[in-house]
Design a protein around this motif. Sequence first.
Motif, PDB file in Angstrom:
ATOM      1  N   GLY A 140      54.540 -20.778  12.453  1.00  0.00           N
ATOM      2  CA  GLY A 140      55.079 -19.420  12.343  1.00  0.00           C
ATOM      3  C   GLY A 140      54.057 -18.349  12.664  1.00  0.00           C
ATOM      4  O   GLY A 140      54.413 -17.252  13.127  1.00  0.00           O
ATOM      5  N   GLN A 141      52.771 -18.648  12.430  1.00  0.00           N
ATOM      6  CA  GLN A 141      51.706 -17.700  12.774  1.00  0.00           C
ATOM      7  C   GLN A 141      51.374 -17.739  14.267  1.00  0.00           C
ATOM      8  O   GLN A 141      50.818 -16.779  14.810  1.00  0.00           O
ATOM      9  CB  GLN A 141      50.431 -18.029  11.979  1.00  0.00           C
ATOM     10  CG  GLN A 141      50.570 -17.898  10.476  1.00  0.00           C
ATOM     11  CD  GLN A 141      50.703 -16.471  10.016  1.00  0.00           C
ATOM     12  OE1 GLN A 141      50.404 -15.536  10.764  1.00  0.00           O
ATOM     13  NE2 GLN A 141      51.166 -16.282   8.792  1.00  0.00           N
ATOM     14  N   LEU A 142      51.708 -18.852  14.923  1.00  0.00           N
ATOM     15  CA  LEU A 142      51.328 -19.029  16.319  1.00  0.00           C
ATOM     16  C   LEU A 142      52.372 -18.518  17.315  1.00  0.00           C
ATOM     17  O   LEU A 142      52.027 -17.976  18.357  1.00  0.00           O
ATOM     18  CB  LEU A 142      51.072 -20.520  16.604  1.00  0.00           C
ATOM     19  CG  LEU A 142      49.848 -21.161  15.930  1.00  0.00           C
ATOM     20  CD1 LEU A 142      49.908 -22.678  16.062  1.00  0.00           C
ATOM     21  CD2 LEU A 142      48.567 -20.623  16.539  1.00  0.00           C
ATOM     22  N   VAL A 143      53.644 -18.706  16.991  1.00  0.00           N
ATOM     23  CA  VAL A 143      54.687 -18.354  17.959  1.00  0.00           C
ATOM     24  C   VAL A 143      55.089 -16.883  17.856  1.00  0.00           C
ATOM     25  O   VAL A 143      54.787 -16.207  16.874  1.00  0.00           O
ATOM     26  CB  VAL A 143      55.944 -19.246  17.769  1.00  0.00           C
ATOM     27  CG1 VAL A 143      55.606 -20.701  18.042  1.00  0.00           C
ATOM     28  CG2 VAL A 143      56.529 -19.075  16.363  1.00  0.00           C
ATOM     29  N   LEU A 167      62.488 -23.437  11.660  1.00  0.00           N
ATOM     30  CA  LEU A 167      62.026 -22.315  12.472  1.00  0.00           C
ATOM     31  C   LEU A 167      62.747 -22.449  13.799  1.00  0.00           C
ATOM     32  O   LEU A 167      62.542 -23.435  14.514  1.00  0.00           O
ATOM     33  CB  LEU A 167      60.501 -22.393  12.659  1.00  0.00           C
ATOM     34  CG  LEU A 167      59.833 -21.345  13.535  1.00  0.00           C
ATOM     35  CD1 LEU A 167      59.883 -19.973  12.870  1.00  0.00           C
ATOM     36  CD2 LEU A 167      58.374 -21.729  13.808  1.00  0.00           C
ATOM     37  N   ILE A 168      63.610 -21.493  14.146  1.00  0.00           N
ATOM     38  CA  ILE A 168      64.499 -21.683  15.298  1.00  0.00           C
ATOM     39  C   ILE A 168      64.211 -20.685  16.423  1.00  0.00           C
ATOM     40  O   ILE A 168      63.741 -19.577  16.192  1.00  0.00           O
ATOM     41  CB  ILE A 168      65.981 -21.596  14.890  1.00  0.00           C
ATOM     42  CG1 ILE A 168      66.317 -20.198  14.364  1.00  0.00           C
ATOM     43  CG2 ILE A 168      66.316 -22.656  13.851  1.00  0.00           C
ATOM     44  CD1 ILE A 168      67.804 -19.999  14.096  1.00  0.00           C
ATOM     45  N   ASN A 169      64.532 -21.123  17.629  1.00  0.00           N
ATOM     46  CA  ASN A 169      64.378 -20.311  18.834  1.00  0.00           C
ATOM     47  C   ASN A 169      65.686 -19.553  19.093  1.00  0.00           C
ATOM     48  O   ASN A 169      66.779 -20.133  19.011  1.00  0.00           O
ATOM     49  CB  ASN A 169      64.053 -21.221  20.025  1.00  0.00           C
ATOM     50  CG  ASN A 169      63.693 -20.438  21.277  1.00  0.00           C
ATOM     51  OD1 ASN A 169      63.888 -19.235  21.367  1.00  0.00           O
ATOM     52  ND2 ASN A 169      63.164 -21.150  22.270  1.00  0.00           N
ATOM     53  N   PHE A 170      65.565 -18.291  19.416  1.00  0.00           N
ATOM     54  CA  PHE A 170      66.746 -17.486  19.718  1.00  0.00           C
ATOM     55  C   PHE A 170      67.589 -18.126  20.819  1.00  0.00           C
ATOM     56  O   PHE A 170      68.824 -18.113  20.770  1.00  0.00           O
ATOM     57  CB  PHE A 170      66.316 -16.067  20.141  1.00  0.00           C
ATOM     58  CG  PHE A 170      67.444 -15.202  20.597  1.00  0.00           C
ATOM     59  CD1 PHE A 170      68.268 -14.547  19.677  1.00  0.00           C
ATOM     60  CD2 PHE A 170      67.706 -15.027  21.946  1.00  0.00           C
ATOM     61  CE1 PHE A 170      69.319 -13.756  20.091  1.00  0.00           C
ATOM     62  CE2 PHE A 170      68.756 -14.235  22.375  1.00  0.00           C
ATOM     63  CZ  PHE A 170      69.570 -13.592  21.441  1.00  0.00           C
ATOM     64  N   ALA A 171      66.917 -18.710  21.806  1.00  0.00           N
ATOM     65  CA  ALA A 171      67.624 -19.306  22.948  1.00  0.00           C
ATOM     66  C   ALA A 171      68.481 -20.500  22.569  1.00  0.00           C
ATOM     67  O   ALA A 171      69.363 -20.903  23.332  1.00  0.00           O
ATOM     68  CB  ALA A 171      66.616 -19.712  24.019  1.00  0.00           C
ATOM     69  N   GLY A 202      57.206 -13.752  17.058  1.00  0.00           N
ATOM     70  CA  GLY A 202      58.249 -13.389  16.109  1.00  0.00           C
ATOM     71  C   GLY A 202      59.484 -12.842  16.779  1.00  0.00           C
ATOM     72  O   GLY A 202      60.552 -12.755  16.164  1.00  0.00           O
ATOM     73  N   THR A 203      59.358 -12.468  18.041  1.00  0.00           N
ATOM     74  CA  THR A 203      60.517 -12.009  18.804  1.00  0.00           C
ATOM     75  C   THR A 203      61.381 -13.187  19.238  1.00  0.00           C
ATOM     76  O   THR A 203      62.602 -13.092  19.301  1.00  0.00           O
ATOM     77  CB  THR A 203      60.056 -11.224  20.051  1.00  0.00           C
ATOM     78  OG1 THR A 203      59.252 -10.124  19.629  1.00  0.00           O
ATOM     79  CG2 THR A 203      61.248 -10.710  20.842  1.00  0.00           C
ATOM     80  N   GLN A 204      60.732 -14.318  19.490  1.00  0.00           N
ATOM     81  CA  GLN A 204      61.439 -15.496  20.009  1.00  0.00           C
ATOM     82  C   GLN A 204      61.891 -16.457  18.907  1.00  0.00           C
ATOM     83  O   GLN A 204      62.945 -17.089  19.028  1.00  0.00           O
ATOM     84  CB  GLN A 204      60.541 -16.239  20.997  1.00  0.00           C
ATOM     85  CG  GLN A 204      61.220 -17.386  21.729  1.00  0.00           C
ATOM     86  CD  GLN A 204      60.323 -17.975  22.809  1.00  0.00           C
ATOM     87  OE1 GLN A 204      59.141 -17.657  22.904  1.00  0.00           O
ATOM     88  NE2 GLN A 204      60.876 -18.835  23.643  1.00  0.00           N
ATOM     89  N   PHE A 205      61.091 -16.569  17.836  1.00  0.00           N
ATOM     90  CA  PHE A 205      61.382 -17.540  16.781  1.00  0.00           C
ATOM     91  C   PHE A 205      61.581 -16.852  15.428  1.00  0.00           C
ATOM     92  O   PHE A 205      60.955 -15.832  15.156  1.00  0.00           O
ATOM     93  CB  PHE A 205      60.247 -18.563  16.667  1.00  0.00           C
ATOM     94  CG  PHE A 205      60.190 -19.545  17.801  1.00  0.00           C
ATOM     95  CD1 PHE A 205      60.817 -20.787  17.708  1.00  0.00           C
ATOM     96  CD2 PHE A 205      59.507 -19.232  18.969  1.00  0.00           C
ATOM     97  CE1 PHE A 205      60.747 -21.694  18.754  1.00  0.00           C
ATOM     98  CE2 PHE A 205      59.443 -20.132  20.019  1.00  0.00           C
ATOM     99  CZ  PHE A 205      60.077 -21.368  19.916  1.00  0.00           C
ATOM    100  N   PHE A 206      62.439 -17.472  14.596  1.00  0.00           N
ATOM    101  CA  PHE A 206      62.696 -16.937  13.261  1.00  0.00           C
ATOM    102  C   PHE A 206      62.691 -18.088  12.259  1.00  0.00           C
ATOM    103  O   PHE A 206      63.342 -19.115  12.479  1.00  0.00           O
ATOM    104  CB  PHE A 206      64.048 -16.218  13.221  1.00  0.00           C
ATOM    105  CG  PHE A 206      64.259 -15.380  11.986  1.00  0.00           C
ATOM    106  CD1 PHE A 206      64.000 -14.017  12.008  1.00  0.00           C
ATOM    107  CD2 PHE A 206      64.729 -15.943  10.811  1.00  0.00           C
ATOM    108  CE1 PHE A 206      64.191 -13.243  10.864  1.00  0.00           C
ATOM    109  CE2 PHE A 206      64.919 -15.188   9.667  1.00  0.00           C
ATOM    110  CZ  PHE A 206      64.659 -13.826   9.695  1.00  0.00           C
ATOM    111  N   ARG A 207      61.989 -17.896  11.160  1.00  0.00           N
ATOM    112  CA  ARG A 207      61.952 -18.885  10.068  1.00  0.00           C
ATOM    113  C   ARG A 207      63.152 -18.619   9.161  1.00  0.00           C
ATOM    114  O   ARG A 207      63.143 -17.731   8.323  1.00  0.00           O
ATOM    115  CB  ARG A 207      60.644 -18.742   9.298  1.00  0.00           C
ATOM    116  CG  ARG A 207      60.471 -19.722   8.125  1.00  0.00           C
ATOM    117  CD  ARG A 207      60.051 -21.086   8.603  1.00  0.00           C
ATOM    118  NE  ARG A 207      59.756 -21.983   7.485  1.00  0.00           N
ATOM    119  CZ  ARG A 207      58.555 -22.127   6.930  1.00  0.00           C
ATOM    120  NH1 ARG A 207      57.524 -21.420   7.394  1.00  0.00           N
ATOM    121  NH2 ARG A 207      58.372 -22.979   5.940  1.00  0.00           N
TER     122      ARG A 207
END
Length: 255
Positions: free
Chosen positions: A193-196, A209-213, A198-203
Amino acid sequence: MKVLVIEDEIKTAKALGRMIVSVQPEATIVQYIESVAMAVEYLSGSELPDVIFMDIQLADGNCFEIFSQIRIKVPVIFCTAFDEYAIEAFKSNGVDYILKPFEKKDIQSAFEKINNLKNFFQHSPSPDRKLEDILNNLTTGRGKTNFLVFSNNKYSNIHVDRIACFYSQFGNTVLVTLDQKEYSISQSLDEIGQLVSGTQFFRINRQYLINFAAIVEVEHYFSRKLLVSLKITTPEKPLVTKDKASRFLQWLEER
């Protein structure tokens, strides 16, 4: 540990300072600052602190004006009475977001997050470089672009655009691609969560932790939770906890 407090209400600032020192006895409050202008001047000309505790609304404007004028390379703990700035805060080196009136346990939790970051970097040959990279990612929203995985005696890179989600199960973290391939990886969900971006992934909860896509649709679920339908199958239902539901919907809306 040097701590800078940016807060326009001096009584609140002093109380926060006392709470910080009581939780972290080795901490020293280097300065109390009340305004955007004072913060910009101080951070432009002084040695940087180790961490900043910052209110959102300051005497002469919004704290995010500080980030538009100077580059801050240290973790920031936001302390505010307003919950609507959380997303912007985490794009501005925010490590934690504490709502007033805060308590001792809130400050303790914030320092634990900072310590977790330090522990994550301690085995790196260049921890300062990695910390700066992640803080840059937090500021730009760019995030890590690839994850190295190992399968069938081979290493390969998985681009984040191909990742549907990360999930945790039985103490292991699993990366799942949009074509349903799964890889065990060494990082925890907290570290990822610290690496990816925050616009693309949400915990959405402790497990996912999921990808918007990867999102197909979202529907209301029991107990004010949200059920997320993904393009892949998952071991458990991807449920957004009720305390994150509003922020998750806001995150979706801001695409």
